[in-house]
Design a protein around this motif. Structure first.
Motif, mmCIF file in Angstrom:
data_model
loop_
_atom_site.group_PDB
_atom_site.id
_atom_site.type_symbol
_atom_site.label_atom_id
_atom_site.label_comp_id
_atom_site.label_asym_id
_atom_site.label_seq_id
_atom_site.Cartn_x
_atom_site.Cartn_y
_atom_site.Cartn_z
ATOM 1 N N HIS A 1 44.146 46.255 49.061
ATOM 2 C CA HIS A 1 44.248 44.828 49.405
ATOM 3 C C HIS A 1 43.756 43.992 48.220
ATOM 4 O O HIS A 1 42.650 44.195 47.723
ATOM 5 N N PRO A 2 44.549 43.030 47.759
ATOM 6 C CA PRO A 2 44.142 42.261 46.571
ATOM 7 C C PRO A 2 42.891 41.422 46.785
ATOM 8 O O PRO A 2 42.194 41.104 45.803
ATOM 9 N N SER A 3 42.577 41.056 48.022
ATOM 10 C CA SER A 3 41.420 40.202 48.281
ATOM 11 C C SER A 3 40.124 40.982 48.479
ATOM 12 O O SER A 3 39.049 40.384 48.516
ATOM 13 N N TYR A 4 40.237 42.310 48.604
ATOM 14 C CA TYR A 4 39.061 43.114 48.904
ATOM 15 C C TYR A 4 38.926 44.268 47.910
ATOM 16 O O TYR A 4 39.883 45.005 47.647
ATOM 17 N N ALA A 5 37.737 44.395 47.375
ATOM 18 C CA ALA A 5 37.468 45.511 46.476
ATOM 19 C C ALA A 5 37.514 46.835 47.223
ATOM 20 O O ALA A 5 37.925 47.861 46.677
ATOM 21 N N LEU A 6 37.116 46.806 48.500
ATOM 22 C CA LEU A 6 37.073 48.037 49.283
ATOM 23 C C LEU A 6 37.185 47.708 50.765
ATOM 24 O O LEU A 6 36.610 46.722 51.244
ATOM 25 N N LYS B 1 30.508 45.856 41.292
ATOM 26 C CA LYS B 1 31.780 45.583 40.643
ATOM 27 C C LYS B 1 31.708 45.974 39.176
ATOM 28 O O LYS B 1 30.748 45.643 38.472
ATOM 29 N N ASN B 2 32.731 46.698 38.737
ATOM 30 C CA ASN B 2 32.896 46.996 37.322
ATOM 31 C C ASN B 2 33.757 45.882 36.735
ATOM 32 O O ASN B 2 34.983 45.891 36.843
ATOM 33 N N LEU C 1 34.560 45.390 55.325
ATOM 34 C CA LEU C 1 35.363 44.725 54.295
ATOM 35 C C LEU C 1 34.428 44.224 53.202
ATOM 36 O O LEU C 1 33.420 43.570 53.497
ATOM 37 N N VAL C 2 34.772 44.491 51.958
ATOM 38 C CA VAL C 2 33.972 44.037 50.814
ATOM 39 C C VAL C 2 34.894 43.275 49.875
ATOM 40 O O VAL C 2 35.816 43.860 49.294
ATOM 41 N N ASP C 3 34.672 41.949 49.741
ATOM 42 C CA ASP C 3 35.571 41.176 48.878
ATOM 43 C C ASP C 3 35.082 41.211 47.431
ATOM 44 O O ASP C 3 34.057 41.821 47.104
ATOM 45 N N TRP C 4 35.805 40.530 46.545
ATOM 46 C CA TRP C 4 35.519 40.620 45.110
ATOM 47 C C TRP C 4 34.289 39.834 44.682
ATOM 48 O O TRP C 4 33.847 39.949 43.533
ATOM 49 N N TRP D 1 25.496 42.519 43.088
ATOM 50 C CA TRP D 1 26.910 42.865 43.022
ATOM 51 C C TRP D 1 27.432 42.926 41.582
ATOM 52 O O TRP D 1 28.202 43.805 41.215
ATOM 53 N N HIS D 2 26.992 42.007 40.739
ATOM 54 C CA HIS D 2 27.438 41.963 39.344
ATOM 55 C C HIS D 2 26.376 42.559 38.407
ATOM 56 O O HIS D 2 26.386 42.283 37.201
ATOM 57 N N GLU D 3 25.524 43.384 38.934
ATOM 58 C CA GLU D 3 24.442 43.964 38.140
ATOM 59 C C GLU D 3 25.004 44.732 36.958
ATOM 60 O O GLU D 3 25.916 45.555 37.085
ATOM 61 N N LYS D 4 24.438 44.486 35.780
ATOM 62 C CA LYS D 4 24.872 45.167 34.567
ATOM 63 C C LYS D 4 24.031 46.407 34.363
ATOM 64 O O LYS D 4 22.844 46.346 34.010
ATOM 65 N N ARG D 5 24.630 47.568 34.600
ATOM 66 C CA ARG D 5 23.898 48.829 34.419
ATOM 67 C C ARG D 5 24.834 49.824 33.765
ATOM 68 O O ARG D 5 26.066 49.718 33.833
ATOM 69 N N GLU D 6 24.245 50.851 33.156
ATOM 70 C CA GLU D 6 25.075 51.867 32.529
ATOM 71 C C GLU D 6 25.846 52.637 33.596
ATOM 72 O O GLU D 6 25.498 52.655 34.755
ATOM 73 N N SER D 7 26.929 53.245 33.172
ATOM 74 C CA SER D 7 27.773 53.985 34.101
ATOM 75 C C SER D 7 26.978 55.051 34.831
ATOM 76 O O SER D 7 26.076 55.673 34.264
#
Length: 368
Positions: free
Chosen positions: A10-15, A156-157, A322-325, A360-366
Protein backbone atom coordinates in the motif's frame (compact mmCIF):
# COMPACT_ATOMS: atom_id res chain seq x y z
CA UNK A 1 -3.48 -22.64 13.97
CA UNK A 2 -2.76 -18.94 13.80
CA UNK A 3 -1.74 -16.96 10.75
CA UNK A 4 0.03 -13.63 10.29
CA UNK A 5 0.13 -11.84 6.94
CA UNK A 6 2.16 -8.72 6.08
CA UNK A 7 2.33 -6.43 3.10
CA UNK A 8 4.38 -3.45 1.96
CA UNK A 9 2.22 -2.89 -1.12
CA UNK A 10 0.00 0.00 0.00
CA UNK A 11 1.56 3.34 -1.01
CA UNK A 12 0.24 5.12 2.11
CA UNK A 13 1.55 2.56 4.59
CA UNK A 14 5.07 1.39 5.23
CA UNK A 15 3.69 -1.83 6.69
CA UNK A 16 0.36 -3.61 7.18
CA UNK A 17 0.09 -6.61 9.54
CA UNK A 18 -3.04 -8.74 9.89
CA UNK A 19 -3.35 -11.67 12.27
CA UNK A 20 -5.81 -14.36 13.38
CA UNK A 21 -5.33 -15.92 16.79
CA UNK A 22 -6.73 -19.45 16.72
CA UNK A 23 -7.17 -20.85 20.21
CA UNK A 24 -9.58 -22.61 22.55
CA UNK A 25 -12.29 -19.99 22.71
CA UNK A 26 -12.65 -20.06 26.49
CA UNK A 27 -8.94 -19.62 27.12
CA UNK A 28 -8.90 -16.54 29.40
CA UNK A 29 -7.39 -13.58 27.62
CA UNK A 30 -7.33 -9.87 28.42
CA UNK A 31 -8.37 -7.19 25.96
CA UNK A 32 -5.59 -4.99 24.54
CA UNK A 33 -4.28 -2.30 26.88
CA UNK A 34 -1.16 -0.24 27.52
CA UNK A 35 1.21 -1.42 30.22
CA UNK A 36 4.80 -0.70 31.21
CA UNK A 37 7.49 -3.35 31.45
CA UNK A 38 8.06 -3.66 35.17
CA UNK A 39 4.81 -1.92 36.07
CA UNK A 40 1.39 -2.07 34.39
CA UNK A 41 -0.31 1.16 33.38
CA UNK A 42 -3.73 -0.25 34.31
CA UNK A 43 -2.88 -2.82 36.98
CA UNK A 44 0.32 -4.13 38.50
CA UNK A 45 1.87 -7.08 36.72
CA UNK A 46 3.02 -9.31 39.53
CA UNK A 47 4.79 -11.64 37.11
CA UNK A 48 7.08 -9.05 35.54
CA UNK A 49 10.68 -9.37 36.69
CA UNK A 50 12.26 -6.63 34.63
CA UNK A 51 11.88 -3.80 37.12
CA UNK A 52 15.25 -4.34 38.78
CA UNK A 53 17.29 -5.45 35.79
CA UNK A 54 20.23 -3.33 34.60
CA UNK A 55 22.62 -3.19 31.68
CA UNK A 56 25.99 -4.82 32.01
CA UNK A 57 27.46 -1.33 32.50
CA UNK A 58 25.34 -0.87 35.61
CA UNK A 59 22.96 1.65 34.06
CA UNK A 60 19.28 1.03 34.79
CA UNK A 61 17.22 -0.62 32.08
CA UNK A 62 14.74 1.70 30.37
CA UNK A 63 11.16 0.48 30.42
CA UNK A 64 8.88 0.01 27.43
CA UNK A 65 5.29 1.19 26.99
CA UNK A 66 3.58 -1.90 25.57
CA UNK A 67 0.25 -2.37 23.81
CA UNK A 68 -1.13 -5.90 23.60
CA UNK A 69 -3.65 -8.40 24.90
CA UNK A 70 -2.33 -10.94 27.38
CA UNK A 71 -2.84 -14.63 27.95
CA UNK A 72 -4.20 -15.16 31.47
CA UNK A 73 -3.95 -18.95 31.40
CA UNK A 74 -0.23 -19.10 32.22
CA UNK A 75 1.62 -17.26 34.95
CA UNK A 76 3.88 -15.45 32.46
CA UNK A 77 0.91 -13.49 31.06
CA UNK A 78 2.54 -13.58 27.65
CA UNK A 79 0.96 -12.61 24.36
CA UNK A 80 0.86 -13.62 20.72
CA UNK A 81 1.12 -10.10 19.28
CA UNK A 82 2.15 -6.70 20.58
CA UNK A 83 3.79 -3.38 19.83
CA UNK A 84 5.58 -0.74 21.88
CA UNK A 85 5.55 3.05 21.81
CA UNK A 86 9.20 2.76 20.76
CA UNK A 87 8.27 0.67 17.73
CA UNK A 88 9.17 -2.84 18.84
CA UNK A 89 6.66 -5.14 17.17
CA UNK A 90 6.33 -8.91 17.57
CA UNK A 91 3.95 -11.62 16.38
CA UNK A 92 4.15 -15.30 17.31
CA UNK A 93 2.89 -18.44 15.63
CA UNK A 94 3.40 -21.89 17.08
CA UNK A 95 4.24 -25.30 15.67
CA UNK A 96 1.91 -28.14 16.51
CA UNK A 97 4.45 -30.48 18.05
CA UNK A 98 3.43 -34.12 17.64
CA UNK A 99 6.68 -36.03 18.13
CA UNK A 100 6.76 -36.96 21.81
CA UNK A 101 10.24 -38.43 21.37
CA UNK A 102 11.79 -35.11 20.29
CA UNK A 103 13.29 -33.78 23.53
CA UNK A 104 14.53 -30.57 21.86
CA UNK A 105 10.99 -29.63 20.82
CA UNK A 106 8.61 -30.76 23.56
CA UNK A 107 4.87 -30.99 22.99
CA UNK A 108 4.15 -29.48 26.42
CA UNK A 109 6.97 -27.15 27.38
CA UNK A 110 7.92 -25.62 30.71
CA UNK A 111 8.35 -22.14 29.22
CA UNK A 112 5.57 -20.17 27.55
CA UNK A 113 5.79 -19.34 23.87
CA UNK A 114 4.14 -16.03 24.70
CA UNK A 115 7.16 -15.19 26.81
CA UNK A 116 9.20 -15.02 23.60
CA UNK A 117 7.01 -12.13 22.42
CA UNK A 118 7.22 -10.20 25.67
CA UNK A 119 10.99 -10.76 25.73
CA UNK A 120 11.20 -8.41 22.73
CA UNK A 121 8.43 -6.07 23.84
CA UNK A 122 10.14 -5.63 27.23
CA UNK A 123 13.65 -5.35 25.76
CA UNK A 124 15.59 -2.16 26.39
CA UNK A 125 14.62 0.41 23.71
CA UNK A 126 18.28 0.78 22.79
CA UNK A 127 18.62 -2.91 21.83
CA UNK A 128 18.53 -3.46 18.07
CA UNK A 129 16.66 -6.30 16.41
CA UNK A 130 19.92 -7.98 15.45
CA UNK A 131 21.21 -7.76 19.03
CA UNK A 132 17.98 -9.28 20.33
CA UNK A 133 18.10 -12.12 17.80
CA UNK A 134 21.65 -12.96 18.82
CA UNK A 135 20.75 -12.74 22.52
CA UNK A 136 17.81 -15.11 22.11
CA UNK A 137 19.77 -17.61 20.04
CA UNK A 138 22.76 -17.48 22.40
CA UNK A 139 20.48 -17.98 25.40
CA UNK A 140 18.76 -20.89 23.74
CA UNK A 141 15.09 -21.61 23.23
CA UNK A 142 14.95 -25.03 24.85
CA UNK A 143 11.95 -25.93 26.97
CA UNK A 144 9.78 -23.70 24.78
CA UNK A 145 7.13 -25.25 22.55
CA UNK A 146 7.73 -24.93 18.82
CA UNK A 147 7.32 -21.36 17.61
CA UNK A 148 8.22 -18.74 15.02
CA UNK A 149 8.61 -15.15 16.21
CA UNK A 150 8.36 -12.26 13.77
CA UNK A 151 10.04 -9.30 15.44
CA UNK A 152 11.60 -5.99 14.60
CA UNK A 153 11.87 -2.31 15.36
CA UNK A 154 9.68 -0.03 13.26
CA UNK A 155 12.13 2.43 11.74
CA UNK A 156 12.07 4.13 8.36
CA UNK A 157 15.10 3.75 6.13
CA UNK A 158 15.00 7.23 4.60
CA UNK A 159 17.70 6.45 2.04
CA UNK A 160 15.71 3.58 0.51
CA UNK A 161 12.20 4.81 1.47
CA UNK A 162 11.52 1.49 3.14
CA UNK A 163 11.43 -0.11 6.56
CA UNK A 164 14.37 -1.49 8.46
CA UNK A 165 14.23 -5.32 8.26
CA UNK A 166 12.15 -7.60 10.46
CA UNK A 167 13.49 -10.96 11.65
CA UNK A 168 11.84 -14.36 12.00
CA UNK A 169 13.28 -16.31 14.93
CA UNK A 170 12.46 -19.99 15.35
CA UNK A 171 13.57 -22.79 17.61
CA UNK A 172 14.11 -24.68 14.37
CA UNK A 173 16.99 -22.28 13.63
CA UNK A 174 19.94 -22.09 16.00
CA UNK A 175 22.33 -19.74 14.15
CA UNK A 176 22.24 -16.20 12.80
CA UNK A 177 22.87 -17.34 9.24
CA UNK A 178 19.55 -19.17 9.16
CA UNK A 179 17.44 -16.17 10.20
CA UNK A 180 15.12 -14.76 7.49
CA UNK A 181 14.96 -10.94 7.27
CA UNK A 182 11.87 -9.52 5.59
CA UNK A 183 9.89 -6.32 5.05
CA UNK A 184 12.46 -4.15 3.30
CA UNK A 185 11.11 -4.61 -0.24
CA UNK A 186 8.09 -2.67 -1.45
CA UNK A 187 5.06 -4.32 -3.10
CA UNK A 188 5.60 -7.61 -1.30
CA UNK A 189 3.33 -9.88 0.74
CA UNK A 190 4.58 -12.26 3.40
CA UNK A 191 2.85 -15.00 5.37
CA UNK A 192 3.60 -17.23 8.33
CA UNK A 193 1.53 -19.91 10.01
CA UNK A 194 2.27 -23.04 12.03
CA UNK A 195 5.23 -24.32 10.09
CA UNK A 196 8.70 -23.05 9.33
CA UNK A 197 9.05 -19.93 7.18
CA UNK A 198 11.56 -21.98 5.16
CA UNK A 199 9.13 -24.87 4.64
CA UNK A 200 9.42 -25.76 0.93
CA UNK A 201 5.75 -26.81 0.86
CA UNK A 202 3.66 -23.67 1.37
CA UNK A 203 0.44 -24.06 3.34
CA UNK A 204 -2.73 -23.30 1.34
CA UNK A 205 -3.94 -20.77 3.96
CA UNK A 206 -0.69 -18.81 3.68
CA UNK A 207 -0.62 -18.76 -0.11
CA UNK A 208 -4.31 -17.87 -0.25
CA UNK A 209 -3.79 -15.23 2.44
CA UNK A 210 -0.97 -13.50 0.58
CA UNK A 211 -3.04 -13.45 -2.61
CA UNK A 212 -6.16 -12.10 -0.89
CA UNK A 213 -4.16 -9.51 1.03
CA UNK A 214 -2.59 -8.26 -2.18
CA UNK A 215 -6.02 -8.06 -3.81
CA UNK A 216 -7.49 -6.23 -0.80
CA UNK A 217 -4.75 -3.59 -0.90
CA UNK A 218 -5.13 -3.18 -4.67
CA UNK A 219 -8.88 -2.67 -4.24
CA UNK A 220 -8.37 -0.15 -1.44
CA UNK A 221 -5.92 1.84 -3.57
CA UNK A 222 -7.99 1.71 -6.78
CA UNK A 223 -11.19 2.73 -4.98
CA UNK A 224 -9.39 5.27 -2.78
CA UNK A 225 -10.79 3.74 0.39
CA UNK A 226 -10.17 5.56 3.65
CA UNK A 227 -8.60 3.82 6.63
CA UNK A 228 -11.86 2.31 7.85
CA UNK A 229 -12.63 1.09 4.34
CA UNK A 230 -9.20 -0.51 4.13
CA UNK A 231 -9.77 -2.13 7.53
CA UNK A 232 -13.05 -3.61 6.28
CA UNK A 233 -11.27 -5.22 3.34
CA UNK A 234 -8.52 -6.58 5.59
CA UNK A 235 -11.04 -8.11 8.00
CA UNK A 236 -12.67 -9.81 5.01
CA UNK A 237 -9.33 -11.51 4.34
CA UNK A 238 -9.13 -12.65 7.97
CA UNK A 239 -12.71 -13.96 7.76
CA UNK A 240 -12.00 -16.20 4.75
CA UNK A 241 -13.33 -19.65 5.72
CA UNK A 242 -12.38 -22.55 3.44
CA UNK A 243 -12.18 -25.24 6.12
CA UNK A 244 -13.32 -28.65 4.86
CA UNK A 245 -16.16 -29.84 7.09
CA UNK A 246 -18.00 -33.10 7.46
CA UNK A 247 -20.90 -34.29 9.64
CA UNK A 248 -18.82 -37.03 11.26
CA UNK A 249 -15.60 -35.06 11.80
CA UNK A 250 -14.32 -34.84 15.38
CA UNK A 251 -11.76 -32.44 16.77
CA UNK A 252 -8.73 -34.56 15.86
CA UNK A 253 -10.06 -35.00 12.32
CA UNK A 254 -9.89 -31.25 11.80
CA UNK A 255 -6.25 -30.85 12.86
CA UNK A 256 -4.67 -31.92 9.52
CA UNK A 257 -6.98 -29.65 7.48
CA UNK A 258 -6.58 -26.47 9.56
CA UNK A 259 -3.78 -25.52 7.17
CA UNK A 260 -6.45 -25.02 4.51
CA UNK A 261 -8.35 -22.09 6.02
CA UNK A 262 -7.38 -18.56 7.11
CA UNK A 263 -10.40 -18.40 9.43
CA UNK A 264 -11.26 -21.29 11.71
CA UNK A 265 -14.93 -21.62 12.71
CA UNK A 266 -15.63 -23.21 16.10
CA UNK A 267 -14.72 -26.91 16.05
CA UNK A 268 -14.73 -29.56 18.73
CA UNK A 269 -16.14 -32.79 20.07
CA UNK A 270 -19.11 -33.25 22.35
CA UNK A 271 -17.21 -32.37 25.53
CA UNK A 272 -15.98 -29.14 23.90
CA UNK A 273 -19.55 -28.18 23.01
CA UNK A 274 -20.78 -29.01 26.50
CA UNK A 275 -18.08 -26.78 28.03
CA UNK A 276 -19.20 -23.90 25.81
CA UNK A 277 -22.83 -24.41 26.82
CA UNK A 278 -21.94 -24.45 30.52
CA UNK A 279 -19.91 -21.25 30.18
CA UNK A 280 -22.73 -19.60 28.24
CA UNK A 281 -25.30 -20.51 30.89
CA UNK A 282 -23.08 -19.03 33.60
CA UNK A 283 -22.66 -15.89 31.53
CA UNK A 284 -26.39 -15.39 31.15
CA UNK A 285 -26.77 -15.50 34.93
CA UNK A 286 -24.20 -12.74 35.41
CA UNK A 287 -25.34 -9.16 35.75
CA UNK A 288 -25.11 -7.03 32.61
CA UNK A 289 -22.56 -4.71 34.15
CA UNK A 290 -20.25 -7.62 34.92
CA UNK A 291 -20.61 -8.99 31.40
CA UNK A 292 -19.66 -5.57 30.01
CA UNK A 293 -16.71 -5.43 32.38
CA UNK A 294 -15.54 -8.83 31.12
CA UNK A 295 -15.74 -7.68 27.51
CA UNK A 296 -13.64 -4.57 28.03
CA UNK A 297 -11.34 -5.83 30.76
CA UNK A 298 -9.82 -9.16 31.69
CA UNK A 299 -11.88 -11.90 30.12
CA UNK A 300 -12.04 -14.66 32.71
CA UNK A 301 -15.04 -16.96 32.25
CA UNK A 302 -15.19 -17.66 35.99
CA UNK A 303 -13.18 -16.82 39.10
CA UNK A 304 -11.15 -19.96 38.44
CA UNK A 305 -9.97 -20.03 34.84
CA UNK A 306 -11.13 -22.68 32.42
CA UNK A 307 -8.85 -25.52 31.43
CA UNK A 308 -6.41 -25.14 28.56
CA UNK A 309 -8.57 -27.14 26.18
CA UNK A 310 -11.96 -26.02 27.44
CA UNK A 311 -14.71 -25.20 25.00
CA UNK A 312 -14.60 -25.11 21.23
CA UNK A 313 -11.49 -24.22 19.24
CA UNK A 314 -11.41 -21.55 16.54
CA UNK A 315 -10.42 -18.02 15.61
CA UNK A 316 -10.69 -16.11 18.89
CA UNK A 317 -9.15 -12.70 18.09
CA UNK A 318 -8.28 -10.76 14.94
CA UNK A 319 -5.76 -7.91 14.82
CA UNK A 320 -4.78 -5.33 12.23
CA UNK A 321 -1.78 -3.00 12.53
CA UNK A 322 -1.30 -0.15 10.06
CA UNK A 323 1.94 1.86 10.05
CA UNK A 324 2.04 4.92 7.78
CA UNK A 325 5.12 6.69 6.43
CA UNK A 326 5.16 9.20 9.27
CA UNK A 327 5.28 6.45 11.89
CA UNK A 328 1.62 6.74 12.87
CA UNK A 329 0.18 3.43 14.05
CA UNK A 330 -3.42 2.26 14.06
CA UNK A 331 -3.92 -0.90 16.12
CA UNK A 332 -7.33 -2.58 16.00
CA UNK A 333 -8.22 -5.84 17.73
CA UNK A 334 -11.53 -7.61 17.16
CA UNK A 335 -12.83 -10.05 19.79
CA UNK A 336 -15.17 -12.62 18.25
CA UNK A 337 -16.26 -14.26 21.53
CA UNK A 338 -17.04 -12.98 24.99
CA UNK A 339 -15.71 -14.46 28.22
CA UNK A 340 -18.57 -16.99 28.36
CA UNK A 341 -18.21 -18.39 24.86
CA UNK A 342 -21.02 -16.38 23.27
CA UNK A 343 -20.32 -14.82 19.87
CA UNK A 344 -19.83 -11.06 19.65
CA UNK A 345 -21.45 -9.42 16.65
CA UNK A 346 -18.91 -7.71 14.40
CA UNK A 347 -17.66 -5.00 15.04
CA UNK A 348 -18.95 -4.71 18.63
CA UNK A 349 -15.80 -6.40 19.92
CA UNK A 350 -13.40 -3.93 18.29
CA UNK A 351 -10.88 -1.86 20.24
CA UNK A 352 -8.76 0.71 18.41
CA UNK A 353 -5.58 2.50 19.51
CA UNK A 354 -3.64 5.20 17.67
CA UNK A 355 -0.16 6.51 18.47
CA UNK A 356 3.06 7.68 16.86
CA UNK A 357 6.25 5.61 17.04
CA UNK A 358 9.01 7.24 19.06
CA UNK A 359 12.26 7.39 17.07
CA UNK A 360 10.65 6.63 13.70
CA UNK A 361 13.34 8.61 11.84
CA UNK A 362 16.12 7.61 14.22
CA UNK A 363 19.52 7.61 12.53
CA UNK A 364 21.31 4.40 13.46
CA UNK A 365 23.66 2.02 11.74
CA UNK A 366 22.17 -0.89 9.86
CA UNK A 367 20.97 -3.77 12.02
CA UNK A 368 22.39 -6.31 9.59
Amino acid sequence: MCIVLLTTAHPSYALIIIDNRDEFILRPTSRPHWWISGGDLTHQNANSNNADKSHANGQPRRHQEILCSRDLQRAEHGTWLGITKNGNVAVLTNFREDNIEDKDHPVHAARSRGGMVTAWLEADPEETTAEFVKRILDGGVRNVGGFSLLCGKLRKNDEKNSLKPLAIISNRTDNLEGIPWIGTERHRAYGLSNTSYHDPVAWPKVENGKRLLTEAVKKAVNERLDEDGLMDELFKVLDTDTLPVGPDMGFEDYIPVLKESIFVPPIGDEHHREAMERASRKGKKAELVEAEKDLLGEERPTASSQGFDSGMYGTQRQTIILVDWDGNVTFRERALWDAHGDPIERPAGDMTFKFKVDGWHEKRESEL
